[in-house]
Design a protein around this motif. Structure first.
Motif, short mmCIF file in Angstrom:
data_model
loop_
_atom_site.label_atom_id
_atom_site.label_comp_id
_atom_site.label_asym_id
_atom_site.label_seq_id
_atom_site.Cartn_x
_atom_site.Cartn_y
_atom_site.Cartn_z
N ALA A 35 0.83 -1.12 -0.01
CA ALA A 35 -0.11 -0.10 0.00
C ALA A 35 0.96 1.18 0.11
O ALA A 35 1.98 1.21 0.67
CB ALA A 35 -0.95 0.06 1.23
N GLN A 36 0.25 2.37 -0.64
CA GLN A 36 1.11 3.37 -0.70
C GLN A 36 0.22 4.74 -0.58
O GLN A 36 -0.79 4.73 -1.08
CB GLN A 36 2.01 3.77 -2.08
N LEU A 37 0.81 5.78 0.10
CA LEU A 37 0.13 6.96 0.00
C LEU A 37 0.97 8.01 -0.32
O LEU A 37 2.16 8.26 0.07
CB LEU A 37 -0.58 7.30 1.49
N MET A 60 9.81 5.95 4.31
CA MET A 60 9.22 6.01 5.28
C MET A 60 8.03 4.98 5.26
O MET A 60 7.17 5.13 4.20
CB MET A 60 8.64 7.28 5.54
N HIS A 61 7.71 4.34 6.18
CA HIS A 61 6.76 3.44 6.17
C HIS A 61 5.63 3.45 7.23
O HIS A 61 6.31 3.99 8.47
CB HIS A 61 7.10 1.97 6.18
N LEU A 62 4.36 2.97 7.36
CA LEU A 62 3.65 2.93 8.45
C LEU A 62 3.18 1.28 8.64
O LEU A 62 2.70 0.81 7.50
CB LEU A 62 2.36 3.53 8.44
N VAL A 63 3.55 0.73 9.72
CA VAL A 63 3.80 -0.62 9.68
C VAL A 63 2.70 -1.30 10.51
O VAL A 63 2.50 -0.52 11.88
CB VAL A 63 5.13 -1.19 10.03
N SER A 64 1.92 -2.03 9.89
CA SER A 64 0.76 -2.70 10.93
C SER A 64 1.25 -3.59 12.17
O SER A 64 2.24 -4.43 12.01
CB SER A 64 -0.14 -3.44 9.87
N GLN A 65 0.65 -2.96 13.39
CA GLN A 65 0.91 -3.93 14.27
C GLN A 65 -0.29 -4.87 14.59
O GLN A 65 -1.11 -4.51 15.20
CB GLN A 65 1.10 -3.18 15.52
N GLY A 66 -0.25 -6.01 14.11
CA GLY A 66 -1.31 -7.02 14.11
C GLY A 66 -2.20 -7.06 12.80
O GLY A 66 -1.69 -6.26 11.74
N ASP A 77 2.57 -5.56 7.72
CA ASP A 77 2.46 -5.10 6.44
C ASP A 77 2.78 -3.53 6.39
O ASP A 77 2.29 -2.78 7.28
CB ASP A 77 1.02 -5.09 5.82
N PRO A 78 3.49 -3.06 5.51
CA PRO A 78 3.67 -1.73 5.39
C PRO A 78 2.83 -0.90 4.50
O PRO A 78 2.09 -1.24 3.55
CB PRO A 78 5.19 -1.38 4.96
N ILE A 79 2.59 0.43 4.95
CA ILE A 79 1.99 1.41 3.77
C ILE A 79 3.30 2.39 3.70
O ILE A 79 3.74 2.93 4.43
CB ILE A 79 0.83 2.26 4.40
N VAL A 80 3.74 2.49 2.48
CA VAL A 80 4.71 3.31 2.07
C VAL A 80 4.22 4.74 1.89
O VAL A 80 3.14 4.80 1.24
CB VAL A 80 5.32 2.92 0.64
#
Ligand SMILES: C[S@@+](CC[C@H](N)C(=O)[O-])C[C@H]1O[C@@H](n2cnc3c(N)ncnc32)[C@H](O)[C@@H]1O
Length: 330
Positions: free
Chosen positions: A38-40, A260-266, A283-286
Motif C-alpha cells: 500500500a502507498q500514500l 518511510m513506512h507505517l507498519v501494521s501492528q497485528g 504489512d507496510p504502507i509506504v
C-alpha cells in the motif's frame, strides 16, 4: 491521477458529492491502499497539523537538511543572487513556511515578485505575514495549488521574463527519478530562455546520519507520519486505528533513498470511501521516499529534464547542494 509514488488509478470509490480537493485525496487514498505494498502520497502529509509538525522537524538536532541548506544560502547568498541577476521573479513550488526564500530575497537586486505555490493553503497564508512585513515593497502573489498539476503564475504578475523557480528542501527527493524528470520538465516549460531553477538537493552520505534524521529521538517524525492516518479520519471519515501502526524509516542503498513506512501492528483493516483494506502484522504502507543524490545522479535527472547545471554551492561536509540549472541549449 498517478500519485507521487507511482500508483495507478483503481476503481472509483463511493465518494458521493464531495468537493473536488477532498475527492482527489479520497481517490488517491483508495487507489494507493489498493496497491501492494500500500502507498500514500507524501503530499497529503501537509494539512495544517502536518505543516506545523514539519516545521518542528526542521528544528530537530538530527534533521540536518534544513540547517545545512540554510547555512549554504546564508554563506553563498550574495553569489547566488549575483548569478540570478536583477528584476527576478521568484516562484517557489512547495513553499511551506517561506523561511528560506528570505535568505535569497535579502540579496537579490530589485526582485520583481515572489510567487509561493503551496498545497497547504492556510499554512502558506499565515507564514507569509513576516515576509510581507520584512519585504514591504515586494509584490507577493500566493497560489494555492498542487504543483504536480498544471499551475499558472497569476495574471498581471510583472517581470515574468527571466523568472527563477526556487525549489529548496530537497522536495525533488520525494519523487522517483523518472517522476523527478517529468516534474522538472514541467518546471522547464514554465521558464523562458533567460530563466533558471535554483534547486536544493540532499546528497548521499553515511546511512547512520540519514537514518537518524528520519527516526528522531523525540518522535516528531513518527507523529508527522501518523498524522496522515489521523487526517484520513478527520477529512475522509476513514475507520482505522492510528495506534495500530508504527512509524519506520529505512535506508534503501540500492535505490539511494530513505523510505518511510507505517507498519501494521497485528491484523486490522482500514475502511475508507466504501472500501475495506486488510493488513497483516508487519504489512507496510509506504508514505514517503526521500532520494539522496550523487553528482552524476542529479546531473542525469537535470539533463533528461532539459536543464544543465551551471553553478553549485555546498556546505563544508558536502551533505547538501544548492544548484543553479538553466534551460539546456541545443
Ligand atoms: C519538504 S517541505 C519544504 C518546504 C520549503 N520549501 C522548505 O524548503 O523549507 C515540502 C513543502 O511542499 C508542499 N508540497 C508537497 N507536495 C506538494 C504539492 N504536490 N503541491 C504543492 N505543495 C506541495 C508541502 O505542503 C510542504 O510545505
Amino acid at each position: 491521477m498517478r500519485n507521487d509514488l507511482g500508483g495507478h488509478p483503481a476503481t472509483e470509490p463511493d465518494s458521493g458529492h464531495v468537493a473536488e480537493p477532498v475527492r482527489s485525496f479520497l481517490q488517491d487514498v483508495v487507489d494507493g491502499l489498493a496497491l501492494s505494498p500500500a502507498q500514500l502520497s507524501p503530499k497529503y502529509f501537509y494539512d495544517e497539523a502536518g505543516s506545523r509538525l514539519f516545521d518542528h522537524i526542521c528544528e530537530l538536532p538530527e534533521y540536518y537538511p534544513t540547517r545545512t541548506e540554510m547555512s549554504i544560502l546564508e554563506r553563498s547568498g550574495p553569489a547566488i543572487a549575483a548569478r540570478l541577476g536583477r528584476d527576478t521573479l521568484v516562484i517557489e513550488p512547495g513553499s511551506g513556511s517561506s523561511t528560506k526564500v528570505g535568505l535569497l530575497l535579502e540579496h537579490l537586486e530589485a526582485p520583481a515578485g515572489y510567487v509561493p505555490v503551496e498545497i497547504s493553503g492556510e499554512h502558506m497564508h499565515t507564514s507569509l505575514a513576516p515576509l510581507r512585513e520584512r519585504f514591504r515593497q515586494l509584490p507577493i502573489h500566493p497560489v494555492c495549488a498542487d504543483f504536480t498539476e498544471p499551475f499558472g503564475v497569476p495574471a498581471g504578475v510583472p517581470g515574468h521574463s527571466g523568472a527563477v523557480i526556487f525549489f529548496p528542501g530537497s522536495t525533488i527527493g520525494n519523487f522517483p527519478p523518472d517522476d523527478a524528470v517529468h516534474l522538472l520538465g514541467r518546471f522547464r516549460r514554465l521558464l523562458d530562455e533567460h530563466g533558471g531553477l535554483l534547486l536544493g538537493v540532499d546528497r548521499r552520505k553515511d546511512p547512520e546520519v540519514l537514518k537518524a534524521a528520519y527516526n528522531d529521538a523525540a518522535g516528531v517524525t513518527a507523529e508527522f507520519n501518523l498524522n496522515l492516518l489521523r487526517r484520513m479520519q478527520r477529512e475522509l471519515d476513514a475507520v482505522l486505528d492510528p495506534d495500530g501502526f508504527r512509524h519506520r524509516a529505512v535506508w534503501n542503498d540500492t535505490e539511494s533513498r530513505i523510505e518511510m513506512h507505517l507498519v501494521s501492528q497485528g491484523r486490522q483493516s482500514i475502511t475508507v470511501g466504501g472500501r475495506e483494506f486488510r493488513f497483516h502484522d508487519g504489512d507496510p504502507i509506504v508514505t514517503e521516499y526521500s532520494y539522496k543524490y550523487s553528482d552524476n545522479g542529479i546531473r542525469d535527472v537535470a539533463a533528461r529534464a532539459g536543464f544543465e547545471i551551471t553553478d553549485g554551492w555546498t556546505d563544508e561536509r558536502c551533505w547538501f547542494s544548492v544548484l543553479y540549472l538553466t534551460p539546456a541549449t541545443g
